[in-house]
Design a protein around this motif. Structure first.
Motif, PDB file in Angstrom:
ATOM      1  N   MET A   1       0.820  -1.219   0.000  1.00  0.00           N
ATOM      2  CA  MET A   1       0.000   0.000   0.000  1.00  0.00           C
ATOM      3  C   MET A   1       0.850   1.263   0.000  1.00  0.00           C
ATOM      4  O   MET A   1       0.466   2.270  -0.581  1.00  0.00           O
ATOM      5  CB  MET A   1      -0.900   0.017   1.232  1.00  0.00           C
ATOM      6  N   SER A   2       1.971   1.219   0.682  1.00  0.00           N
ATOM      7  CA  SER A   2       2.754   2.453   0.768  1.00  0.00           C
ATOM      8  C   SER A   2       3.679   2.612  -0.430  1.00  0.00           C
ATOM      9  O   SER A   2       4.141   3.701  -0.729  1.00  0.00           O
ATOM     10  CB  SER A   2       3.556   2.487   2.071  1.00  0.00           C
ATOM     11  N   ARG A   3       3.963   1.526  -1.105  1.00  0.00           N
ATOM     12  CA  ARG A   3       4.905   1.629  -2.217  1.00  0.00           C
ATOM     13  C   ARG A   3       4.206   1.719  -3.571  1.00  0.00           C
ATOM     14  O   ARG A   3       4.684   2.355  -4.496  1.00  0.00           O
ATOM     15  CB  ARG A   3       5.782   0.378  -2.204  1.00  0.00           C
ATOM     16  N   TYR A   4       3.057   1.045  -3.681  1.00  0.00           N
ATOM     17  CA  TYR A   4       2.456   0.946  -5.013  1.00  0.00           C
ATOM     18  C   TYR A   4       1.026   1.481  -5.106  1.00  0.00           C
ATOM     19  O   TYR A   4       0.582   1.822  -6.184  1.00  0.00           O
ATOM     20  CB  TYR A   4       2.438  -0.517  -5.472  1.00  0.00           C
TER      21      TYR A   4
ATOM     22  N   PHE B   1      -1.210   4.712  -0.572  1.00  0.00           N
ATOM     23  CA  PHE B   1      -0.608   5.873   0.086  1.00  0.00           C
ATOM     24  C   PHE B   1       0.426   6.596  -0.748  1.00  0.00           C
ATOM     25  O   PHE B   1       0.779   7.722  -0.450  1.00  0.00           O
ATOM     26  CB  PHE B   1      -0.005   5.441   1.423  1.00  0.00           C
ATOM     27  N   THR B   2       0.939   5.947  -1.770  1.00  0.00           N
ATOM     28  CA  THR B   2       2.024   6.577  -2.498  1.00  0.00           C
ATOM     29  C   THR B   2       1.489   7.568  -3.527  1.00  0.00           C
ATOM     30  O   THR B   2       0.516   7.295  -4.228  1.00  0.00           O
ATOM     31  CB  THR B   2       2.921   5.509  -3.144  1.00  0.00           C
ATOM     32  N   ASP B   3       2.107   8.710  -3.590  1.00  0.00           N
ATOM     33  CA  ASP B   3       1.688   9.714  -4.573  1.00  0.00           C
ATOM     34  C   ASP B   3       2.162   9.300  -5.955  1.00  0.00           C
ATOM     35  O   ASP B   3       3.270   8.801  -6.113  1.00  0.00           O
ATOM     36  CB  ASP B   3       2.295  11.078  -4.228  1.00  0.00           C
TER      37      ASP B   3
ATOM     38  N   ALA C   1      -2.224  11.165  -2.503  1.00  0.00           N
ATOM     39  CA  ALA C   1      -2.705   9.798  -2.682  1.00  0.00           C
ATOM     40  C   ALA C   1      -3.906   9.429  -1.815  1.00  0.00           C
ATOM     41  O   ALA C   1      -4.972   9.135  -2.332  1.00  0.00           O
ATOM     42  CB  ALA C   1      -1.563   8.832  -2.450  1.00  0.00           C
ATOM     43  N   PHE C   2      -3.720   9.459  -0.481  1.00  0.00           N
ATOM     44  CA  PHE C   2      -4.775   8.827   0.313  1.00  0.00           C
ATOM     45  C   PHE C   2      -6.041   9.666   0.350  1.00  0.00           C
ATOM     46  O   PHE C   2      -7.092   9.209   0.758  1.00  0.00           O
ATOM     47  CB  PHE C   2      -4.279   8.467   1.713  1.00  0.00           C
TER      48      PHE C   2
END
Lengths: 567, 428, 267, 203
Positions: free
Chosen positions: B157-160, B163-165, B172-173
């Motif tokens: 979620m944080s990389r792809y 959450f990642t812009d 993003a979120f």
């Protein structure tokens, strides 16, 4: 193993050397053609059989992500063409998308020694190179996709040709690619939003550049970099009735080049030569396309012939495959590649009962027959899109024999003749034309004659195909069955001085090389240290810049063609 | 020494932005990696040398002896199974397939217990997918179906995704809607905008209902479908339809529940249906870091992604018949080579029991549950730590793992290469 | 002609035998057929006691009787086009693949893929059948295209997947998703099942027992009366699968619908 | 009815009362220094620190909204309890109420925020959601917000040895984005509000 090979009594056609069918001997040593054979060389008596430089396929999909996905999703296709391990030959499977070894062995037994993979997404280049090493009997080259490349499109928007060239140079060197491939330029980026471009002046969403601008800029960039090949273009609007206008407009974008170099290579033009407005009134516009081609020596095309039967279509042209899927409703795979391109795969069946398919079939043949100069129209099926490459012999026979075409006419949809001019064409190609269309023309168009491809003059790479065909006592227009059989299976295929295939069997383990290009650019054009380029890379790709380039270990026998960019 | 841009050899995310500090052959710290990654780099339960079982006890043996005995076991067998492969690199997998060809063996990878059904579904209807960067840069709707990335792919979620812009998603979120579908609340459902709770085994019907709504046949949808209300189904369909770019990720909750491959097929067909209105992609959340690589290698050499049977010389594939679990459950195999995986921990009990009753050889750096079923274990270098090679990320992007330092261990290619040459010698 | 094949005892009885050679047309002239045990090539005689009684001039007159430990023999009757095979016990996978004519009678149980991609002829299984009975091959768009499969007992999951012609009759219960992706032909289920005909596009499926959970994607289209096993049943007619633009017919017993209506809000 | 009305007038219309009413003199009303009215905008530029919202003890009494002119606090009168904490908390003097600003200036006092971030290392999976979502991180390092790679140690949060680590708590603005997006409830932000004498230097 002996030091060399001497081929005696060969009926040689070597268009690049101006040899149009002479009985002669060919000496081979250390992987090269030489003037005289060493004593003790292995002697092969060709007995007057047709001997040609090794075949070259200038547009084929055999390796890489989408090809492998074609295999992955088609266990039913794998049921055909299964062979077990035999001598040095590995197990093979598949008909339209055979396994890598299957491709390699089949190409070898047809006398092909060099194959250009038509589309490699830079991000997934490593995969293509891995499959290249598992396609061991052909030297491989990879067209590298730039059709939806964000950095390129931004450079195009800024009208900065030099920057576009620098991006191409960096990318080709990083991914060990050979040439610039544009597949539905702009359309693949639009497909990122589920859209497409409808003509060459239709702007791409967000980037606001048109396909025409991308094509023109890339042609200029290509010439600035002095790459051996020209821009390799899959036009917009593939497979859309009425698309011949797009194709003609695109051909007009190709600037004349010095000498007889082409500046634009249009691939699988059959799919781009449709008249009409819908599938109901589709017609052949091969005459218009050929007329334009005949007046533009700076353009080279390949046929993209379709042949009846089952196959799998695969292209970087994602939106087109989705349209095709909606038509067939069979199965559909799509694979968009971030910041670069897309791709799609669907299986198809070209039927003799389908008028559309019959028209398509005719158009490919017409292009080859109407192109005055065989150097400008090369033989391809856009393997496996039009048909698997194992159908090449059949296409050769059709081109060489009017009688065979007439016979085929009886089998296909009878309405076809109202939509196509094929059956009015008397032309029958000769052995020389075929030699040009299957090897010499390719070598010239790809710019690899300098490294010894596509000809048999001393110093050339010793890639030779000897076919069981004796042109002196064979009339191809009558004995087309024999032509077909002969081109399907060489007596000998010699690759870099080694006999690799004999009578349909591969006899040695292969060791191919991969040919790639590097343009030297001045340091200020090195994108690897360009702050804007690297910043965007860091933020928008999902791999690190340092993990992106293909390491040398993936090209155990890489051959680099270096050029000096005019930047 | 700080090594940058290290590739994590744990899960299918294949994060390649780790910074690892090493001293000699010891990992001091791991930056940017998740808990699982750090564990992989710093955990150390390596077997020191090859071992073989005599009677009830283990004895130390040499690589030469272990390799020779392995080759003999495989050559003797009438139905050998070469299983695993997802924890090693492409070059070793290639050797494995060539060996299976020669032996007339069945070669299978861990897809058999994870995304095998997904592959079967893809073979029926195809796979509209994309690379993860495409999702990162464009997607405004993310669906996790039967997947709990926080547990299994922590940085997904944080990389792809969420959450990642990305290029077209600047915040993003705030801009992305997240839908989580599962049979229970999970860590991942905590951060969902819409959590769809399906009764166990009901995914197929829910997917069917969504397809109907997207097709304009929503009138037939009953008040609840497998525990999901009609209102929520319409809401979810509306979110999907109003997406500019939607991405569905599915996990074992969908592949391994009732309906199996048909669930995935239905999800893919929903994706295709949505593509008639907007842009949608679907991707499996592959588990092992290089399980996709083994699918790719098997495919380009044999034509099939897993469960390939060479017993008749040609390649034959039929999940349910040639898949490891089925072979072992039917007690067909009479020898097994396990490479870089742990069937002892993941297979049903009956299969593990059969593995224990036949000569099983394991090539793996660590002592694990399969060790207890094996006759011989040969330790090797860990790819991504003291060996390097190619791996394929869950979306098909190939990345070369990095070697951080050298230990004395041979890598998988070295060991398998020697087994292969012995087999080749024997087979002529 | 009657060919009796009795299995010989084997050291590794679980290793499968592939014996696509066991079809009537192969026994007309010779008996030295090749069969495969795991990855080893064997002669028929190595694995079976072979007894041949009487002559035959055409495959129609050949009857093969398989006895012994036959549960691990795969592909018996593959590409069979005439004659008869009687299996006294259980039979392994892929029995009657691609068969186009003739008859196979299985006295015991059949393993999975019974009559895969069958084109014609008849298979009778007196015991139970495994998964994918009358189905197709992975990735292929058509399963069984003709002929009849009749199973007296139960059958597994995915019965008649991709059925596109012919008839499959299961007297007992079926597992999950019988008739999934069906596009033609007829499937009759005498007992219970669950989620019949998911994604069907054509053909007819009739469930006499409890259809279990019905998928929401079928539209009610009147009712009709059918006969099965000498009894008459009042059946509700559904058309679907609408999620797949389907035009198939699913018949479910009216009582089953009524008894379900309490828990299924749609009906 | 009429009688009672007369009685009523008689009772209240007494002269004594009327005189006092008309002639009474009291000191003029002075707003005391501690009086706090509803906060008003002073016209100074809001920098969107949200300290007003964080300090506000009444739920829903103040929002910071984006207007065409930029960010601006908006007071919801019905919810506001006129405590004035928002006025005191604002670092830019965007709000004013009564004489709060005046007396703060005079006494050289202000309210100071600090934050404490706790990471429960047992719960943290190292997914990086917090560090990637963190708006402070986003301003410091674009690579962090574009996929979770830390290219600098100036960050507020980053992943190290598989856990989220707080590197520079002093950069925290207390927005609690990390807390909201943590799937395991492993991270929490405590806001410490204290009155200080004379603005201190930010270390």
């Amino acid at each position: 193993m002996t030091q060399g090979i001497l081929i005696k009594n060969a009926y040689v056609i070597d268009p690049l050397s101006g040899i149009r069918g002479e009985i002669m001997d060919i000496a081979i040593r250390d992987g090269r053609i030489v003037e005289d054979a060493l004593p003790g060389s292995e002697v092969i008596d060709a007995g007057g059989c047709l001997t040609l430089p090794g075949g070259i396929d200038s547009h084929s999909h055999v390796c890489g992500t989408k090809v492998n996905f074609g295999r992955y999703m088609s266990p039913e296709d794998m049921r055909a063409g299964r062979t077990s391990r035999k001598g040095v030959m590995h197990v093979t499977s598949g008909y339209s998308v055979p396994t890598t070894f299957g491709n390699s062995y089949r190409y070898s037994t047809m006398g092909y020694t060099t194959v250009l993979e038509g589309a490699m997404a830079p991000l997934e280049a490593r995969h293509t190179h891995e499959e290249f090493t598992a396609t061991p009997h052909q030297d491989m080259l990879a067209n590298t996709l730039f059709d939806g490349n964000w950095s390129v499109m931004e450079a195009v928007r800024e009208k900065d040709v030099k920057r576009a060239a620098a991006i191409v140079a960096w990318t080709l060197a990083a991914v060990k690619g050979f040439a610039i491939k544009l597949t539905n330029p702009g359309g693949t980026e639009a497909w990122g939003w589920g859209k497409d471009v409808s003509h060459i002046h239709d702007p791409v969403p967000y980037f606001e550049v048109t396909p025409a601008e991308i094509i023109s800029t890339m042609i200029q960039a290509n010439e600035i970099l002095r790459l051996p090949h020209s821009v390799h273009l899959h036009c917009n609007n593939l497979g859309v009735p009425g698309n011949f206008r797009t194709t003609l407009e695109t051909m007009d974008l190709a600037p004349p080049a010095g000498g007889d170099r082409q500046t634009l290579y249009l691939t699988h033009v059959q799919f781009h030569s449709y008249g009409g407005t819908t599938w109901r009134d589709i017609s052949s516009k091969s005459e218009e396309i050929a007329r334009s081609l005949n007046s533009k020596p700076q353009v080279v095309i390949d046929m993209g012939q379709i042949m009846f039967g089952r196959t799998t279509t695969m292209t970087a042209d994602g939106p087109m495959e989705f349209k095709l899927y909606m038509l067939h409703h069979n199965k559909w795979s799509n694979h968009d590649v971030e910041l670069e391109t897309g791709s799609g795969i669907i299986p198809v069946y070209y039927s003799r009962k389908s008028l559309v398919n019959c028209v398509m079939w005719a158009i490919g043949l017409e292009l080859a027959l109407l192109a005055k100069n065989p150097w400008q129209c090369l033989l391809s099926t856009d393997n496996p899109n039009g048909a698997p490459f194992v159908k090449y012999p059949e296409i050769i026979a059709l081109l060489m024999s009017r009688r065979m075409r007439e016979n085929e006419r009886e089998e296909i949809d009878p309405r076809t003749e109202h939509y196509v001019p094929l059956f009015a064409l008397d032309r029958e190609l000769d052995w020389y034309d075929i030699a040009v269309m299957t090897r010499a023309g390719q070598a010239k168009a790809m710019g690899i004659t300098r490294i010894g491809k596509g000809h048999l003059s001393p110093g050339a790479q010793a890639d030779v195909a000897i076919y069981p065909l004796k042109p002196d006592n064979l009339d191809p227009s009558v004995d087309y069955q024999q032509v077909m059989a002969g081109f399907s299976r060489t007596l000998y295929t010699i690759k870099r001085g080694r006999v690799v295939a004999r009578d349909g069997d591969v006899v040695v383990e292969g060791a191919n090389s991969t040919i790639w290009t590097r343009s030297r650019v001045p340091p200020e054009y090195d994108m690897g240290s360009d702050p804007e380029f690297t910043r965007k890379f860091d933020q928008y790709y999902t791999v690190r810049l340092r993990n992106y380039p293909v390491q040398d270990v993936y090209l155990p026998r890489g051959v680099c063609i270096e050029t000096e960019a005019a930047l | 020494m700080r090594i940058e841009d290290v590739v994590c050899p744990f899960c299918g995310c294949l994060c390649d932005d780790l910074v690892v500090s090493v001293e000699g052959t010891k990992v001091l710290s791991v930056e940017n990696g998740c808990t699982l990654a750090t564990e992989k780099f710093t955990g150390d339960h390596r077997l020191a040398h090859p071992i073989r079982r005599t009677g009830g006890a283990w004895e130390k043996t040499t690589y030469d002896d272990a390799i020779r005995e392995t080759a003999e076991i495989l050559l003797d067998a009438e139905r050998p199974l070469l299983y695993g492969w997802s924890g090693t690199f492409v070059e070793a997998q290639t050797l494995g397939v060539h060996m299976a060809e020669l032996l007339g063996a069945v070669i299978d990878n861990t897809s058999t217990v994870c995304h095998g059904p997904s592959i079967m579904a893809i073979q029926e209807v195809g796979h509209p997918g994309c690379t993860l960067g495409q999702v990162k840069n464009r997607a405004d709707v993310i669906v996790y179906w039967g997947a709990n990335p926080i547990e299994a792919h922590p940085r997904h979620m944080s990389r792809y995704t969420t959450f990642t812009d990305g290029f077209f998603v600047k915040s993003a979120f705030r801009e992305r809607k997240v839908i989580v579908v599962d049979i229970r609340e999970t860590d991942s459902s905590e951060i969902a905008d819409e959590f769809v709770k399906v009764t166990p085994g009901g995914d197929y019907a829910v997917l069917t209902a969504l397809r109907m709504i997207v097709r304009g046949k929503g009138d037939l949808v009953p008040a609840t479908v497998s525990g999901v209300t009609r209102e929520q189904l319409f809401r979810v369909a509306e979110i999907c339809l109003s997406a500019r770019f939607g991405a569905i990720f599915f996990g074992l909750g969908l592949t391994m529940s009732r309906g199996k491959s048909k669930n995935i097929r239905n999800a893919i067909e929903l994706t295709e249906e949505l593509n008639r209105h907007t842009k949608f992609t679907i991707s499996p959340m592959r588990g092992h870091w290089n399980v996709y690589g083994s699918n790719e290698v098997f495919t380009w050499i044999t034509g099939y992604p897993y469960a390939v049977d060479f017993s008749r010389g040609i390649a034959f594939y039929n999940p349910g018949e040639t898949t490891s679990v089925d072979l072992l459950r039917r007690k067909e195999c009479d020898a097994c080579l396990v490479v870089a995986s742990d069937p002892g921990a993941h297979f049903p009990r009956a299969c593990a029991e059969h593995l224990a009753s036949i000569p099983t050889v394991q090539i793996d750096p660590h002592v694990n549950a399969t060790t207890h079923l094996s006759r011989i274990q040969i330790p090797v270098a860990v790819t991504g730590i003291d060996a390097e090679g190619t791996a394929y990320r869950m979306d098909g992007v190939p990345i070369r793992t990095r070697k951080l330092f050298s230990t004395g261990y041979p890598d998988d290619v070295a060991v398998l290469g020697r087994v292969y040459s012995l087999v080749k010698e024997a087979k002529g | 002609m009657r060919v009796i094949l009795k299995t010989r005892p084997r050291k590794k009885p679980h290793v499968p035998i592939e014996a696509e050679g066991i079809i009537p047309q192969n026994f007309l002239r010779k008996n030295d057929l090749t069969v495969y045990e795991g990855n080893r090539e064997r002669n028929l005689e190595d694995l079976f006691f072979v007894t041949v009684e009487g002559p035959a001039v055409s495959p129609d007159q050949v009857e093969i009787i398989l006895t012994g430990d036959t549960g691990r023999i795969k592909r018996v009757g593959e590409y069979m086009n005439a004659g008869r095979i009687i299996i006294e016990g259980d039979i392994g996978m892929h029995c009657g693949n691609f068969m186009s004519a003739g008859e196979i009678i299985i006295r015991g149980n059949a393993d999975a893929w019974l009559g895969r991609e069958m084109r014609g002829g008849r298979i009778l299984c007196e015991g139970t059948a495994g998964d994918y009975c009358g189905a197709g091959y992975r990735g292929e768009k058509r399963g069984m295209r003709g002929g009849t499969i009749e199973v007296m007992g139960n059958a597994g999951d995915f019965v008649a997947e991709y059925l596109s012609g012919g008839e499959v009759i299961i007297h007992g219960n079926c597992g999950d998703l019988p008739g999934v992706e069906m596009r033609g032909g007829t499937l009759v289920i005498g007992g219970n099942c669950s989620r019949p005909c998911g994604n069907m596009t054509g053909g007819t499926c009739m469930v006499i027992g409890d259809p279990g959970e019905l998928l929401p994607s079928f539209r009610r289209n009147g009712s009709t009366e059918v006969e099965f096993g000498g009894k008459k049943f009042r059946m509700a007619v559904f058309r679907g699968d609408v999620a797949n633009r389907g035009k198939g017919t699913l018949l479910v017993k009216e009582e089953a619908i009524i008894s379900r209506s309490g828990r299924d809000e749609r009906l | 009815m009429a009688i009672s009305l007369v009685a009523y007038i008689r009772e209240f219309a007494r002269w004594e009362w009327a005189r006092k009413f008309l002639a009474a003199r009291t000191a003029p009303l002075v707003i005391p220094p501690y009086f706090r009215n509803y906060p008003e905008l002073t016209g100074k530029t809001c920098t969107h620190h949200l300290f007003c919202m964080m300090a506000c003890p009444a739920p829903g009494a103040i929002d910071v909204i984006r207007t065409p002119e930029g960010w601006q606090p908006r007071i919801h009168i019905g919810h506001c309890i006129r405590c004035g904490l928002c006025v005191e908390a604002c670092p830019n003097g965007v709000l004013s109420s009564g004489r709060i600003l005046e007396s703060m200036f005079r006494d050289n006092t202000r309210l100071s925020f600090s934050f404490k971030i706790d990471v429960d290392l047992d719960k943290c999976m190292g997914c990086g959601n917090c560090a990637v979502a963190c708006p402070v991180n986003k301003l410091i390092d674009a690579q962090m917000s574009h996929g979770g790679r830390a290219s600098t140690d100036d960050l507020l949060l980053k992943l190290s040895d598989g856990k989220c680590r707080v590197l520079h708590v002093e950069k925290c603005t207390g927005c609690k984005t990390c807390e909201h997006h943590c799937p395991n409830e492993a991270i929490s932000v405590a806001r410490l509000l204290e009155a200080v004498h004379a603005p201190e230097e930010v270390p």
